[in-house]
Design an enzyme around this catalytic site. Structure first.
Site, PDB file in Angstrom:
ATOM      1  N   GLU A 362       0.648  -1.369   0.064  1.00  0.00           N
ATOM      2  CA  GLU A 362       0.112   0.004   0.123  1.00  0.00           C
ATOM      3  C   GLU A 362       0.693   1.245   0.244  1.00  0.00           C
ATOM      4  O   GLU A 362       0.486   2.318  -0.361  1.00  0.00           O
ATOM      5  CB  GLU A 362      -0.969  -0.005   1.215  1.00  0.00           C
ATOM      6  CG  GLU A 362      -1.904  -1.100   1.268  1.00  0.00           C
ATOM      7  CD  GLU A 362      -3.254  -0.803   0.353  1.00  0.00           C
ATOM      8  OE1 GLU A 362      -3.426   0.316  -0.017  1.00  0.00           O
ATOM      9  OE2 GLU A 362      -3.645  -1.790  -0.088  1.00  0.00           O
ATOM     10  N   GLU A 384      -2.041   9.586   0.831  1.00  0.00           N
ATOM     11  CA  GLU A 384      -2.475   9.323  -0.592  1.00  0.00           C
ATOM     12  C   GLU A 384      -1.715  10.783  -1.451  1.00  0.00           C
ATOM     13  O   GLU A 384      -2.082  11.828  -1.110  1.00  0.00           O
ATOM     14  CB  GLU A 384      -4.167   9.399  -0.533  1.00  0.00           C
ATOM     15  CG  GLU A 384      -4.579   8.862  -1.924  1.00  0.00           C
ATOM     16  CD  GLU A 384      -6.101   9.296  -1.755  1.00  0.00           C
ATOM     17  OE1 GLU A 384      -6.470   9.130  -2.586  1.00  0.00           O
ATOM     18  OE2 GLU A 384      -6.690   9.064  -0.642  1.00  0.00           O
TER      19      GLU A 384
END
Length: 547
Positions: A362, A384
């Site tokens: 991730e 992000e």
């Protein structure tokens, strides 16, 4: 030859044997006086047997039926074992019973408390066996005898409310030999528990923790959890595996000049932060109470194990409405201390490898030809990318009335699992701080604090999300697919954790297909480093459909 002993030892012994041998080897049973018997270790085979039609004087010692007797006065034809009303009716006194039973019974097993109230505890157990017979069972509470019974159950009355006790059952045979069962703890109830409001806390007694939270498992405490991490992957091995962790000097050198670069960062994914996060969550238990048939009509509680403090984090507005209040409550408790503390040693290594492999993917910044290898670029990001160094606002659910978004705040993906949406920030904030506003007001705390980042990832890993099981249960063998899940090809193994985390995007992919390829590569690398066996495990998502 020894001057002090002019004769050989062998010669001396041989001479004595020649003189005394016959007497020594064929000596008849002895008739002893009580004084002589008391001073000897003679058993019944060495004492003259009692005979009929023979007179015995006071103090004579005889054997009869495996027992040793002494004459109390002159006796003739008086049987030593004659049944009498009192000791003066016989001329014999028993000195020793060589037939005495000295074998203790087996221990009572399966001792449990089957019922508790505020004033009594009921116990049951499986019977003991004995070579002769069981006489009775003694019940010991906190080490003191409180009763006896011939049954295999006992109720201990007149106890204090909200109090824990330790019980042992002692099996006693007809000769007085005994054996104790293993000890168990049982607690009385405290009567009705007063409801608390959302955000309110209360300190619980040990009995209430046992009643409401199934107690506190000593195997799931902070020190034990941290030790499992250190045993599975030492610090040096961890740092070698992830050399470009966000905030390290190595990361800084690679990231500088890129749009996502932030100066003056610290080692966000440090080994110490990981261990501290595991230690901190081990002190927390989480409970959902759901109205049967209505999965969203629920309460969420948090228990601080050390402080023994329970907090109501959330309650659906209609939880106690007339339409729901009569429905049964279904309770699910998650002990975050069970991370790396359940299953076999191999399961625990696989679980840590599975967690790290998924967050490595991730947060990875590598590519197939990356310097040092693609896998070494794991844990490179903690936010992000589309939102880094921007004023963008995203993942805001204005309709959520309980964990309301704060104007101007973005709840985009942060941390190793990319925590997103205001309702998730509010829930995690409630679990960690007992206050949803902490992260709702300051979501950037997650990117500023590596330990908190790991905590968010671990809480996600440990908590089931209906109809999905928790990744913890998958990796420790505690998840059994339902018929519906089996029909979707969902089976235990690392591949199922991918389906929990991102099944909507990564379903039905073989190990050779991105992005499953890199997740599995991390898992293979980590399990090899930890010495975990993954033979036969389903690693990819081929043939699997979303939960």
């Amino acid at each position: 030859m020894n001057r002090n002993f002019p004769f050989s030892h062998k010669l001396l012994l041989k001479s004595l044997s020649a003189v005394l041998g016959a007497t020594i080897l064929t000596a008849a049973p002895l008739e002893l006086s009580s004084t002589a018997y008391a001073a000897s270790s003679t058993n019944s085979s060495q004492v003259q047997a009692w005979q009929t039609n023979k007179a015995y004087s006071e103090g004579d010692i005889v054997s009869h039926q495996g027992k040793i007797y002494e004459a109390k006065w002159w006796s003739y034809n008086s049987r030593p074992d004659a049944k009498v009303t009192n000791e003066w009716d016989t001329s014999w006194k028993l000195l020793k019973d060589n037939n005495e039973d000295t074998t203790p019974p087996t221990a009572p097993t399966n001792l449990v408390s089957t019922e508790q109230s505020s004033t009594f505890v009921t116990l049951t157990w499986t019977a003991s066996t004995d070579n002769v017979a069981i006489s009775h069972y003694d019940v010991l509470r906190n080490g003191a005898k409180v009763g006896s019974t011939i049954a295999k159950t006992f109720t201990d009355y007149e106890l204090e409310a909200d109090t824990g006790y330790q019980y042992v059952i002692r099996a006693v045979d007809t000769s007085g030999n005994y054996t104790d069962s293993s000890a168990i703890s049982a607690a009385t109830k405290g009567g009705a528990v007063v409801d608390i409001g959302v955000g309110e806390s209360r300190v619980l007694t040990d009995a209430q923790i046992s009643q409401l939270w199934n107690g506190i498992n000593p195997a799931f405490l902070p020190d034990a959890a941290a030790a499992e991490v250190q045993a599975a992957i030492p610090k040096a091995e961890y740092e070698t595996t992830f050399p470009l962790r966000y905030g390290t000097p190595e990361w800084d050198a690679k990231a500088k000049g890129n749009y996502y670069y932030k100066p003056n960062q610290t080692d966000y994914y440090s080994y110490d932060n990981l261990v501290s996060a595991v230690r901190e969550i081990a002190n927390i238990k989480y409970k959902e109470v759901v109205r049967e048939g209505y999965p969203n009509v629920k309460q969420i509680y948090r228990l601080d194990k050390q402080a023994k403090t329970e907090t109501l984090l959330f309650q659906a507005p209609d939880f106690n409405d007339a339409s729901h209040s009569s429905l049964p409550k279904l309770t699910r408790i998650v002990d975050f201390g069970s991370f790396l503390s359940e299953g076999s040693s191999n399961d625990r290594k696989r679980e840590l490898a599975g967690f790290l492999a998924n967050i490595a993917h991730e947060t990875g910044g590598g590519w197939s030809t990356a310097p040092g290898g693609e896998l070494r670029w794991a844990l490179f990001f903690n936010e992000e990318l589309d939102f880094v160094n921007t004023d963008k606002i995203g993942y805001v659910d204005e309709d959520n009335l309980f964990w309301k978004p704060v104007p101007g705040k973005s709840y985009h993906g942060r941390g190793p699992i990319q925590l997103s949406w205001n309702y998730n920030y509010g829930l995690i904030s409630s679990i960690v701080y007992r206050d949803p506003s902490v992260l709702l007001n300051d979501p950037d705390k997650i990117t500023a604090d590596g330990k908190l980042g790991f905590i968010t990832g671990l809480l996600f890993w440990m908590t089931p999300q209906e109809p999905k099981p928790s990744n913890h249960d998958i990796m420790t063998g505690q998840w059994t697919p339902t018929a519906e899940q089996s029909a979707k090809g969902l089976v235990p193994g690392f591949g199922a954790t991918i389906m929990v985390i991102n099944g909507g995007q990564e379903a039905n992919l073989p190990e050779t297909a991105d992005p499953v390829r890199r997740r599995v590569a991390h898992y293979r690398d980590l399990t090899t480093r930890m010495g975990a066996n993954i033979d036969g495990e389903k690693l990819d998502t081929a043939g699997m459909q979303p939960f």
